[in-house]
Motif scaffolding. Structure first.
Motif, PDB file in Angstrom:
ATOM      1  N   GLY A   6       0.782  -1.228   0.000  1.00  0.00           N
ATOM      2  CA  GLY A   6       0.000   0.000   0.000  1.00  0.00           C
ATOM      3  C   GLY A   6       0.812   1.275   0.000  1.00  0.00           C
ATOM      4  N   VAL A   7       2.132   1.200  -0.149  1.00  0.00           N
ATOM      5  CA  VAL A   7       2.961   2.404  -0.192  1.00  0.00           C
ATOM      6  C   VAL A   7       2.904   2.968  -1.607  1.00  0.00           C
ATOM      7  CG1 VAL A   7       5.285   3.335   0.144  1.00  0.00           C
ATOM      8  CG2 VAL A   7       4.453   1.462   1.596  1.00  0.00           C
ATOM      9  N   PRO A   8       2.594   4.247  -1.793  1.00  0.00           N
ATOM     10  CA  PRO A   8       2.560   4.826  -3.147  1.00  0.00           C
ATOM     11  C   PRO A   8       3.919   4.730  -3.833  1.00  0.00           C
ATOM     12  CG  PRO A   8       1.485   6.280  -1.562  1.00  0.00           C
ATOM     13  CD  PRO A   8       2.168   5.214  -0.761  1.00  0.00           C
ATOM     14  N   LEU A   9       3.880   4.742  -5.166  1.00  0.00           N
ATOM     15  CA  LEU A   9       5.104   4.573  -5.946  1.00  0.00           C
ATOM     16  C   LEU A   9       6.122   5.671  -5.641  1.00  0.00           C
ATOM     17  CD1 LEU A   9       6.702   3.143  -8.155  1.00  0.00           C
ATOM     18  CD2 LEU A   9       5.476   4.516  -9.844  1.00  0.00           C
ATOM     19  N   GLU A  10       5.657   6.902  -5.488  1.00  0.00           N
ATOM     20  CA  GLU A  10       6.585   8.003  -5.234  1.00  0.00           C
ATOM     21  C   GLU A  10       7.296   7.824  -3.900  1.00  0.00           C
ATOM     22  OE1 GLU A  10       4.886  11.944  -4.832  1.00  0.00           O
ATOM     23  OE2 GLU A  10       6.371  12.706  -6.249  1.00  0.00           O
ATOM     24  N   ARG A  11       6.560   7.399  -2.888  1.00  0.00           N
ATOM     25  CA  ARG A  11       7.176   7.196  -1.575  1.00  0.00           C
ATOM     26  C   ARG A  11       8.055   5.952  -1.561  1.00  0.00           C
ATOM     27  NH1 ARG A  11       3.547   6.190   2.529  1.00  0.00           N
ATOM     28  NH2 ARG A  11       5.301   6.543   3.926  1.00  0.00           N
ATOM     29  N   ALA A  12       7.661   4.917  -2.297  1.00  0.00           N
ATOM     30  CA  ALA A  12       8.507   3.721  -2.382  1.00  0.00           C
ATOM     31  C   ALA A  12       9.837   4.041  -3.050  1.00  0.00           C
ATOM     32  CB  ALA A  12       7.773   2.625  -3.150  1.00  0.00           C
ATOM     33  N   THR A  13       9.800   4.833  -4.118  1.00  0.00           N
ATOM     34  CA  THR A  13      11.032   5.246  -4.779  1.00  0.00           C
ATOM     35  C   THR A  13      11.865   6.146  -3.877  1.00  0.00           C
ATOM     36  OG1 THR A  13       9.804   5.159  -6.863  1.00  0.00           O
ATOM     37  CG2 THR A  13      11.954   6.218  -6.901  1.00  0.00           C
ATOM     38  N   ALA A  14      11.211   7.004  -3.117  1.00  0.00           N
ATOM     39  CA  ALA A  14      11.941   7.867  -2.192  1.00  0.00           C
ATOM     40  C   ALA A  14      12.638   7.056  -1.109  1.00  0.00           C
ATOM     41  CB  ALA A  14      10.980   8.872  -1.564  1.00  0.00           C
ATOM     42  N   SER A  15      12.043   5.954  -0.685  1.00  0.00           N
ATOM     43  CA  SER A  15      12.688   5.104   0.320  1.00  0.00           C
ATOM     44  C   SER A  15      13.953   4.461  -0.230  1.00  0.00           C
ATOM     45  CB  SER A  15      11.715   4.031   0.798  1.00  0.00           C
ATOM     46  OG  SER A  15      11.527   3.032  -0.185  1.00  0.00           O
ATOM     47  N   ILE A  16      13.951   4.142  -1.538  1.00  0.00           N
ATOM     48  CA  ILE A  16      15.155   3.596  -2.158  1.00  0.00           C
ATOM     49  C   ILE A  16      16.269   4.638  -2.141  1.00  0.00           C
ATOM     50  CG2 ILE A  16      16.119   2.664  -4.286  1.00  0.00           C
ATOM     51  CD1 ILE A  16      14.184   0.793  -2.846  1.00  0.00           C
ATOM     52  N   ALA A  17      15.920   5.895  -2.435  1.00  0.00           N
ATOM     53  CA  ALA A  17      16.925   6.957  -2.404  1.00  0.00           C
ATOM     54  C   ALA A  17      17.487   7.142  -0.997  1.00  0.00           C
ATOM     55  CB  ALA A  17      16.301   8.260  -2.909  1.00  0.00           C
ATOM     56  N   LEU A  18      16.618   7.127   0.014  1.00  0.00           N
ATOM     57  CA  LEU A  18      17.081   7.282   1.389  1.00  0.00           C
ATOM     58  C   LEU A  18      17.956   6.099   1.804  1.00  0.00           C
ATOM     59  CD1 LEU A  18      17.033   8.850   4.022  1.00  0.00           C
ATOM     60  CD2 LEU A  18      14.881   7.710   4.604  1.00  0.00           C
ATOM     61  N   TYR A  19      17.572   4.900   1.410  1.00  0.00           N
ATOM     62  CA  TYR A  19      18.363   3.700   1.692  1.00  0.00           C
ATOM     63  C   TYR A  19      19.752   3.807   1.068  1.00  0.00           C
ATOM     64  CZ  TYR A  19      19.746  -1.242   1.245  1.00  0.00           C
ATOM     65  OH  TYR A  19      20.426  -2.435   1.263  1.00  0.00           O
ATOM     66  N   SER A  20      19.810   4.241  -0.187  1.00  0.00           N
ATOM     67  CA  SER A  20      21.091   4.338  -0.888  1.00  0.00           C
ATOM     68  C   SER A  20      21.984   5.406  -0.270  1.00  0.00           C
ATOM     69  CB  SER A  20      20.850   4.638  -2.367  1.00  0.00           C
ATOM     70  OG  SER A  20      20.047   3.626  -2.973  1.00  0.00           O
ATOM     71  N   VAL A  21      21.403   6.553   0.090  1.00  0.00           N
ATOM     72  CA  VAL A  21      22.190   7.620   0.711  1.00  0.00           C
ATOM     73  C   VAL A  21      22.755   7.155   2.056  1.00  0.00           C
ATOM     74  CG1 VAL A  21      22.029   9.904   1.759  1.00  0.00           C
ATOM     75  CG2 VAL A  21      21.022   9.492  -0.485  1.00  0.00           C
ATOM     76  N   ALA A  22      21.912   6.495   2.860  1.00  0.00           N
ATOM     77  CA  ALA A  22      22.376   6.034   4.164  1.00  0.00           C
ATOM     78  C   ALA A  22      23.473   4.983   4.019  1.00  0.00           C
ATOM     79  CB  ALA A  22      21.199   5.464   4.953  1.00  0.00           C
ATOM     80  N   ARG A  23      23.307   4.076   3.085  1.00  0.00           N
ATOM     81  CA  ARG A  23      24.310   3.016   2.922  1.00  0.00           C
ATOM     82  C   ARG A  23      25.637   3.575   2.417  1.00  0.00           C
ATOM     83  NH1 ARG A  23      23.234  -3.037   0.497  1.00  0.00           N
ATOM     84  NH2 ARG A  23      25.373  -3.802   0.793  1.00  0.00           N
ATOM     85  N   CYS A  71      13.660   4.458  16.647  1.00  0.00           N
ATOM     86  CA  CYS A  71      13.793   3.080  16.187  1.00  0.00           C
ATOM     87  C   CYS A  71      14.091   3.027  14.690  1.00  0.00           C
ATOM     88  CB  CYS A  71      12.532   2.295  16.515  1.00  0.00           C
ATOM     89  SG  CYS A  71      11.012   2.947  15.793  1.00  0.00           S
ATOM     90  N   ARG A  72      13.485   3.928  13.921  1.00  0.00           N
ATOM     91  CA  ARG A  72      13.759   3.972  12.490  1.00  0.00           C
ATOM     92  C   ARG A  72      15.186   4.463  12.226  1.00  0.00           C
ATOM     93  NH1 ARG A  72       9.581   1.490  12.487  1.00  0.00           N
ATOM     94  NH2 ARG A  72       7.771   1.821  11.121  1.00  0.00           N
ATOM     95  N   VAL A  73      15.637   5.457  12.980  1.00  0.00           N
ATOM     96  CA  VAL A  73      16.999   5.970  12.809  1.00  0.00           C
ATOM     97  C   VAL A  73      18.020   4.881  13.100  1.00  0.00           C
ATOM     98  CG1 VAL A  73      18.675   7.662  13.628  1.00  0.00           C
ATOM     99  CG2 VAL A  73      16.288   8.326  13.318  1.00  0.00           C
ATOM    100  N   LEU A  74      17.792   4.123  14.179  1.00  0.00           N
ATOM    101  CA  LEU A  74      18.722   3.051  14.535  1.00  0.00           C
ATOM    102  C   LEU A  74      18.727   1.960  13.471  1.00  0.00           C
ATOM    103  CD1 LEU A  74      20.652   1.775  16.574  1.00  0.00           C
ATOM    104  CD2 LEU A  74      18.657   0.762  17.714  1.00  0.00           C
ATOM    105  N   ALA A  75      17.538   1.611  12.976  1.00  0.00           N
ATOM    106  CA  ALA A  75      17.468   0.563  11.951  1.00  0.00           C
ATOM    107  C   ALA A  75      18.143   0.991  10.665  1.00  0.00           C
ATOM    108  CB  ALA A  75      16.008   0.194  11.686  1.00  0.00           C
ATOM    109  N   LEU A  76      17.959   2.256  10.266  1.00  0.00           N
ATOM    110  CA  LEU A  76      18.512   2.731   8.994  1.00  0.00           C
ATOM    111  C   LEU A  76      20.015   2.950   9.084  1.00  0.00           C
ATOM    112  CD1 LEU A  76      18.052   3.767   6.100  1.00  0.00           C
ATOM    113  CD2 LEU A  76      17.559   6.013   7.084  1.00  0.00           C
ATOM    114  N   TRP A  77      20.443   3.818   9.979  1.00  0.00           N
ATOM    115  CA  TRP A  77      21.850   4.193  10.021  1.00  0.00           C
ATOM    116  C   TRP A  77      22.705   3.147  10.730  1.00  0.00           C
ATOM    117  CZ3 TRP A  77      23.579   7.926   7.010  1.00  0.00           C
ATOM    118  CH2 TRP A  77      22.661   8.873   6.541  1.00  0.00           C
ATOM    119  N   GLY A  78      22.147   2.502  11.756  1.00  0.00           N
ATOM    120  CA  GLY A  78      22.897   1.414  12.385  1.00  0.00           C
ATOM    121  C   GLY A  78      23.103   0.251  11.432  1.00  0.00           C
ATOM    122  N   GLY A  79      22.041  -0.104  10.703  1.00  0.00           N
ATOM    123  CA  GLY A  79      22.191  -1.163   9.714  1.00  0.00           C
ATOM    124  C   GLY A  79      23.146  -0.793   8.603  1.00  0.00           C
TER     125      GLY A  79
END
Length: 341
Positions: free
Chosen positions: A142-159, A233-241
């Motif tokens: 149920g996540v819209p396409l724009e937000r799903a794509t934005a999560s990929i960008a945030l994931y890539s930047v954090a990694r 919890c989201r910050v720890l999961a994203l940046w800690g991971g």
């Protein structure tokens, strides 16, 4: 007042299938159900990952045979430890994916999607296969396409950002970084990359059909990033991971090196892995071929024999990519069939 005469017996009542409002409209036939209409497409999607896995295996028979032959003479305890670290990478990746979106995702399906994403990475370069699987998974939740794509960008930047920090810390804490000078890309590689990035930026700024979706994506990414970073919890999961996952992947390489007698310390292996991943990751080749080549040279630069370094990289790929390929393709097919992707 006289009563109304009854209808003639020759006139039969109107059929129940005719619509009450229309006089001469034919009855509407039911359309075929979407499940029956889309069944061939779903079947093709289910079989395509298996076909990709079979073609890849036939095209890499020599590598598979050599890797299996060398690993049969390795120490099994260290190989089991490497397999354990490999499984841990999928758990950390699932934590990062959850940390990149404000919505709560089902943990089991999220972990299965990251396991299946590894098989998709062999078909597309630069992690695009895993990102495509993740976007499709988020869309089914149920996540819209724009937000799903934005999560990929945030994931890539954090990694990328966390990996850079880990690499800098490793370089500052080790005196062996001078041996890695050969891995630094020269101008023949950096100049074309810089030109492509500059042209892409100019095209995005000038061409209006490109500027609108990019602007909307950036706006959505910033909104979700603010929402994510208000939750610890989201910050720890994203940046800690993001900080842990390169160390876990380097641990797989170190365990494989211990099993094959690489003769390097874990600190040197970690630094070689981080440097090779940074140097070879700029080349968008499916399956990490450029990273593997840089990794062999990095291990050899630290003093390992070239043959042992090559065998270690083959064993590393066998644990992280080749052995999970068929199970990952099966999970990918099952998730597509179950409409979880």
């Amino acid at each position: 007042m006289s009563s109304l005469s009854p209808l003639p017996s020759s006139l039969s009542p109107l059929p129940s299938s005719l619509p009450s409002s229309g006089s001469d409209a034919p009855p509407v036939r039911p359309l075929p159900t979407p499940s029956a209409a889309g069944r061939p497409l779903r079947l093709a999607l289910c079989l395509s990952p298996l076909l990709v896995a079979a073609v890849w295996g036939l095209a890499n028979q020599t590598l598979l045979y050599e890797g299996v032959t060398r690993l049969t003479r390795a120490e099994p305890g260290w190989l089991l430890a490497g397999a354990g670290f490999t499984c841990l990478t999928w758990v950390v990746a699932a934590c990062m994916r959850q940390g990149a979106v404000p919505d709560r995702l089902p943990p089991g399906l999220l972990l299965a999607s990251q396991f299946a994403a590894g098989a998709a990475n062999h078909a597309l370069p630069a992690g695009l296969g895993a990102h495509a699987v993740t976007v499709r998974f988020l869309r089914t939740r149920g996540v819209p396409l724009e937000r799903a794509t934005a999560s990929i960008a945030l994931y890539s930047v954090a990694r990328s950002g966390a990996k850079t920090v880990v690499l800098v810390v490793s370089l500052l804490s080790s005196s062996a970084w001078r041996r890695l000078g050969e891995l630094v890309p020269d101008g023949t590689v950096l100049v074309p990359v810089a030109v492509v990035v500059a042209l892409a930026g100019v095209a995005t700024a000038v061409v209006r059909p490109l500027r609108r979706p990019v602007t909307g994506l950036v706006r959505c990414a910033l909104t979700d990033a603010r929402a994510v970073h208000t939750r610890p919890c989201r910050v720890l999961a994203l940046w800690g991971g993001a900080a842990v996952i390169p160390l876990v992947q380097a641990s797989v390489l170190a365990c494989t090196g211990e099993a094959l007698g690489l003769g390097l310390s874990w600190g040197d292996v970690f630094l070689a892995y981080l440097a090779a991943g940074t140097a070879g990751g700029a080349v968008p080749v499916p399956g990490g071929v450029a990273v593997d080549a840089a990794l062999v040279f990095a291990l050899a630069a630290f003093g390992s024999p070239l043959a042992v370094a090559t065998a270690t990289v083959i064993g590393y790929r066998l644990l992280t990519d080749w052995l999970p390929l068929l199970p990952g393709a099966l999970v990918l097919s099952a998730m597509i069939r179950a409409k979880a992707l």
